[in-house]
Design a protein around this motif. Structure first.
Motif: not given
Length: 482
Positions: A67, A100, A102-105, A432, A434
């Motif tokens: 994440n 973004q 993959h909902n990662q920071q 989701q 990408w």
């Protein structure tokens, strides 16, 4: 990472033409990112943009297991500003977009370093006033570009020698120690919300180098400089972790800053053996447990997705096998040790000491066994075009899965854009996607290329990735390419 000579080797990548199945054990396991989130920390990895778009196994692991992502080289000065005032953001933008989706920071790495700088900078002979202006402008430009998109920046990287003296660099030699606080201040001005770190290696345990870093952070806090955290790279040798790791993390946290493990790997003399892999798993677990024991430890970032991607063999002769995944992108005992340390329960695995990928085991769960079989769907290429699309499931767990479709064109064929259609016949739902734009209506899924990857040249390929949910079964669909 601390070797300039690695830049070319680390950025090089090979597009793989086939995707190997994960072991049934991996397919049934909860992703590390979910286990870490339940503990209130992140688990990340360092990535290269070319591999995210050109290797479905690599992107599948990177997108589902972690994440947090750190650009391995894409945000370093030599990569983004190879010519003074001329910037190349292509790879850095690609990594940020992947994260973004993959909902990662994202951890930005790195703004100020003695290594991997462009020749115009290192050989420029700039005076203090001009060099200070160059540094300020570079930080403002890069941090400003990604304002709101970067969770934390490694603003300053590897400031100290082993004895605790300042490392020789263009910055220290010309600007003096004041460049440290100035760099933090300029980064804060460009993005007040980003967490600002100092990052270094061989500072994980108590000693002269970590003492120097500790004293610097304490001084910066006293000055009111915007220092938010300290990164501990943690490039370890098998069985040689410092016994004072947790205590050292805690003393920095007690200064009022966050701490993080930022570049974790554990190298061993190769070839690997079962005993070495077991020790490596124990070492990884020790690091995770130390972080979890310190309230202000925010997370752990591993360095390189698999042994096939690792920087270690090219720098440390005779050493390697340092990461969580083997060269076939199969989870090693270290992966399972990290999962267990994060509170997960993982399936047993076969021996991974061989140089090839381990043979997949049979899951004890009937559901997992029934759903671990999809590898590839067939492709229906458009008339007059020999390009094809191959569907695969690189990773699958409980009620979720990560899939990909690779569009490939042989010599003599190419595409200027592409569109994919398929039906999920067992009730699967897309959550989701990408490297493409996807919609689902009922069972039908329709995906088109992103703005940057529509062209597929002769002999080339692109990969669309996505996550989804399943219940009962997850058969591979027939994909139509148009």
């Amino acid at each position: 990472m601390r070797r300039a000579a690695l830049a070319t080797a680390v950025l090089a990548c090979t597009a793989l033409g086939a995707t190997l199945l994960p072991s049934a054990a991996q397919a049934a396991d909860t992703p590390l990112r979910d286990l870490a989130a339940a503990k209130g920390v992140y688990v990340g990895n360092a990535v290269a943009g070319g591999k995210l778009s050109g290797n479905a196994q690599y992107s599948g692991v990177a997108g589902t297991q972690f994440n947090s992502l750190t650009p391995e080289n894409a945000m370093k000065w030599g990569s983004v500003e190879p010519t003074r005032g001329s910037f190349n953001w292509a790879e850095a933008d690609q990594i940020v977009a992947f994260a973004q989706a993959h909902n990662q920071q994202v951890r930005g790495h790195t703004l100020v370093w003695h290594s991997q700088n462009p020749s115009w900078l290192t050989n420029g002979g700039f005076g203090a006033t001009e060099l200070r202006g160059i540094l300020q402008q570079h930080i403002a430009t890069e941090v400003g570009r990604y304002q709101g998109k970067i969770y934390a920046w490694d603003v300053l990287n590897e400031l100290f020698n082993e004895d605790g003296t300042y490392r020789s660099s263009p910055w220290y030699g010309t600007l003096g120690v004041g460049f440290v606080a100035d760099s933090l201040t300029w980064a804060h001005q460009a993005d007040p919300a980003a967490k600002l770190y100092i990052n270094d290696y061989n500072v994980e345990g108590l000693g002269a180098k970590s003492d120097a870093l500790y004293n610097l952070v304490r001084s910066l806090k006293a000055q009111g400089a915007p220092i938010d955290g300290v990164g501990f790279q943690a490039h370890f040798i098998l069985g040689q972790l410092p016994s004072t790791l947790q205590a050292n993390l805690q003393r920095f946290a007690d200064l009022g800053v966050d701490v993080a493990i930022t570049e974790l790997d554990v190298r061993m003399q190769t070839p690997a053996t079962d005993a070495k892999l077991a020790q490596q798993g124990s070492d990884y677990a020790t690091v995770v447990k130390a972080c979890l024991a310190v309230t202000r430890c925010r997370g752990i970032t591993a360095w390189d997705v698999s042994d096939a991607d690792s920087w270690v063999p090219s720098v440390f002769s005779g050493y390697g096998a340092a990461t969580l995944y083997d060269e076939g992108y199969q989870p090693k005992p270290a992966y399972r040790a990290v999962a267990t340390a994060l509170g997960g329960t993982v399936s047993p695995s076969p021996s991974t000491s061989a140089s090839t990928s381990p043979t997949p085991t049979t899951s004890p769960s009937p559901t997992a066994t029934a759903t671990a079989s999809p590898t590839a769907g067939t492709s229906s290429p458009p008339a007059g075009n020999r390009c094809t699309a191959a569907y695969s499931v690189p990773n699958q767990w409980n009620t979720g899965f990560s899939g990909s479709v690779t569009v490939s064109c042989p010599a003599g064929a190419s595409l200027s854009s592409w569109h994919l259609d398929w039906d999920f016949t067992a009730g699967q739902q897309l959550t989701q996607a990408w490297s493409g734009v996807c919609t689902q209506s009922g069972k039908h899924v329709s995906c088109a290329n992103a703005t940057w990857n529509g062209v597929v040249g002769a002999g080339g390929s692109v990969t669309l990735g996505f996550n989804g949910t399943w219940a009962g079964s997850n058969p591979a669909p027939v994909v139509t390419l148009s």
